[in-house]
Design a protein around this motif. Structure first.
Motif, PDB file in Angstrom:
ATOM      1  N   GLU A 195      11.078 -12.958  -8.021  1.00 39.33           N
ATOM      2  CA  GLU A 195      11.824 -12.377  -6.913  1.00 39.33           C
ATOM      3  C   GLU A 195      11.426 -13.077  -5.614  1.00 39.33           C
ATOM      4  O   GLU A 195      10.310 -13.571  -5.467  1.00 39.33           O
ATOM      5  N   GLU A 196      12.356 -13.121  -4.641  1.00 41.87           N
ATOM      6  CA  GLU A 196      12.088 -13.731  -3.349  1.00 41.87           C
ATOM      7  C   GLU A 196      11.328 -12.729  -2.473  1.00 41.87           C
ATOM      8  O   GLU A 196      11.911 -11.957  -1.725  1.00 41.87           O
ATOM      9  N   ILE A 197      10.006 -12.766  -2.547  1.00 46.02           N
ATOM     10  CA  ILE A 197       9.175 -11.813  -1.818  1.00 46.02           C
ATOM     11  C   ILE A 197       8.762 -12.405  -0.471  1.00 46.02           C
ATOM     12  O   ILE A 197       8.161 -13.478  -0.410  1.00 46.02           O
ATOM     13  N   ASP A 198       9.087 -11.697   0.595  1.00 35.58           N
ATOM     14  CA  ASP A 198       8.729 -12.157   1.939  1.00 35.58           C
ATOM     15  C   ASP A 198       7.295 -11.792   2.299  1.00 35.58           C
ATOM     16  O   ASP A 198       6.540 -12.605   2.831  1.00 35.58           O
ATOM     17  N   LYS A 199       6.916 -10.557   2.062  1.00 28.90           N
ATOM     18  CA  LYS A 199       5.594 -10.096   2.458  1.00 28.90           C
ATOM     19  C   LYS A 199       5.195  -8.897   1.614  1.00 28.90           C
ATOM     20  O   LYS A 199       6.050  -8.095   1.232  1.00 28.90           O
ATOM     21  N   VAL A 200       3.881  -8.784   1.352  1.00 31.71           N
ATOM     22  CA  VAL A 200       3.362  -7.627   0.620  1.00 31.71           C
ATOM     23  C   VAL A 200       2.317  -6.932   1.491  1.00 31.71           C
ATOM     24  O   VAL A 200       1.416  -7.580   2.037  1.00 31.71           O
ATOM     25  N   PHE A 201       2.451  -5.610   1.628  1.00 34.40           N
ATOM     26  CA  PHE A 201       1.497  -4.800   2.369  1.00 34.40           C
ATOM     27  C   PHE A 201       0.572  -4.100   1.370  1.00 34.40           C
ATOM     28  O   PHE A 201       1.045  -3.381   0.492  1.00 34.40           O
ATOM     29  N   LEU A 202      -0.726  -4.315   1.514  1.00 35.33           N
ATOM     30  CA  LEU A 202      -1.707  -3.710   0.616  1.00 35.33           C
ATOM     31  C   LEU A 202      -2.612  -2.769   1.406  1.00 35.33           C
ATOM     32  O   LEU A 202      -2.987  -3.059   2.551  1.00 35.33           O
ATOM     33  N   GLN A 203      -2.975  -1.660   0.788  1.00 32.21           N
ATOM     34  CA  GLN A 203      -3.820  -0.670   1.449  1.00 32.21           C
ATOM     35  C   GLN A 203      -5.242  -1.193   1.611  1.00 32.21           C
ATOM     36  O   GLN A 203      -5.859  -1.681   0.658  1.00 32.21           O
ATOM     37  N   LYS A 204      -5.753  -1.093   2.825  1.00 33.48           N
ATOM     38  CA  LYS A 204      -7.121  -1.524   3.104  1.00 33.48           C
ATOM     39  C   LYS A 204      -8.124  -0.750   2.253  1.00 33.48           C
ATOM     40  O   LYS A 204      -8.026   0.463   2.110  1.00 33.48           O
ATOM     41  N   GLY A 205      -9.085  -1.491   1.687  1.00 29.47           N
ATOM     42  CA  GLY A 205     -10.183  -0.854   0.986  1.00 29.47           C
ATOM     43  C   GLY A 205      -9.879  -0.376  -0.415  1.00 29.47           C
ATOM     44  O   GLY A 205     -10.761   0.149  -1.097  1.00 29.47           O
ATOM     45  N   LEU A 206      -8.641  -0.559  -0.869  1.00 33.12           N
ATOM     46  CA  LEU A 206      -8.272  -0.090  -2.212  1.00 33.12           C
ATOM     47  C   LEU A 206      -8.821  -1.052  -3.272  1.00 33.12           C
ATOM     48  O   LEU A 206      -8.602  -2.258  -3.194  1.00 33.12           O
TER      49      LEU A 206
END
Length: 246
Positions: free
Chosen positions: A21-32
């Motif tokens: 898939e054409e993924i622009d950006k991924v947001f990940l939870q801090k500290g997970l």
């Protein structure tokens, strides 16, 4: 048809990456922590996908669904291959005209530029995978749908694209105030790629140094800069004017 613009959940994003898939950006939870999160992080880095660590509150604002600490923005368009775009442009009867955006970050500026690019017959827009404004619903709206018509290519580094264009016989013109040369001193009748820089910092010094030409717009008032989408329109229409004069 416009694709979905969001995927949430660690396993779902892993599947999206593996499905190309054409993924622009991924947001990940801090500290997970956890093995699955570690697998996702490694996969994102392996595929050179832009990722950012954010507080859980940010993820909660992005989606009301059970995000599991991860939300991905999926581009609503399909990106093109730079080499194929150049090959296609070189087969046309008119000289190629490309547009490179060096770290442009505002999605509405991006949309306005795409709209002007479509109106001026640009053969393709080139952006960097990391740090560039994503193609969002706001981009699509501001472009008046032109984002579905103008080919857009993503590259690892703008400088690599610059060198490839030069090797393909295309001259590079950087739009910058850091020069004594006017836009009206440049010939746009030959194969050309115009570079526009970031809203706050302009074009990076290494890109300016590698360019064939640098050109500025005359500014006669007290304000010493134009909005980047406006400046881009002036450059593109100067190219159109010169080419129509033939």
């Amino acid at each position: 048809m416009q694709k979905t613009t969001q995927v949430y959940g660690i396993r779902a994003i892993i599947e999206a990456v593996n499905s190309k898939e054409e993924i622009d950006k991924v947001f990940l939870q801090k500290g997970l922590k956890g093995d699955l999160m570690k697998e996702l992080e490694g996969l994102l880095r392996q595929n050179n996908i832009n990722l950012v660590y954010v507080p859980v509150e940010k993820l909660n604002r992005l989606t009301k669904n059970n995000h599991q600490g991860a939300v991905a923005n999926i581009s609503p368009i399909t990106f093109h291959n730079l080499e194929e775009l150049v090959e296609r442009a070189n087969k046309k009867s008119t000289p190629p005209l490309f547009l490179l955006l060096d770290q442009l970050s505002d999605v509405r500026n991006f949309g306005a530029i795409i709209r002007t690019a479509e109106c001026t017959g640009v053969d393709g827009i080139i952006i960097q995978k990391k740090g560039a404004a994503p193609v969002t619903s706001d981009t699509i709206k501001t472009s008046a749908g032109a984002a579905f018509k103008v080919p857009i290519a993503k590259v690892d580094h703008i400088k690599d694209a610059l060198f490839f264009l030069q090797a393909s016989g295309i001259k590079i013109v950087s739009a910058t105030e850091k020069t004594n040369d006017s836009i009206y001193d440049i010939s746009f009748k030959e194969p050309i790629a115009i570079i526009m820089g970031a809203e706050d910092q302009g074009i990076s010094p290494s890109i300016l140094k590698a360019s064939d030409y640098c050109a500025k717009l005359p500014l006669l008032g007290e304000i010493k800069s134009l909005n980047v989408s406006v400046a881009c329109a002036v450059f593109l229409y100067e190219a159109v004017r010169q080419r129509m004069s033939n």
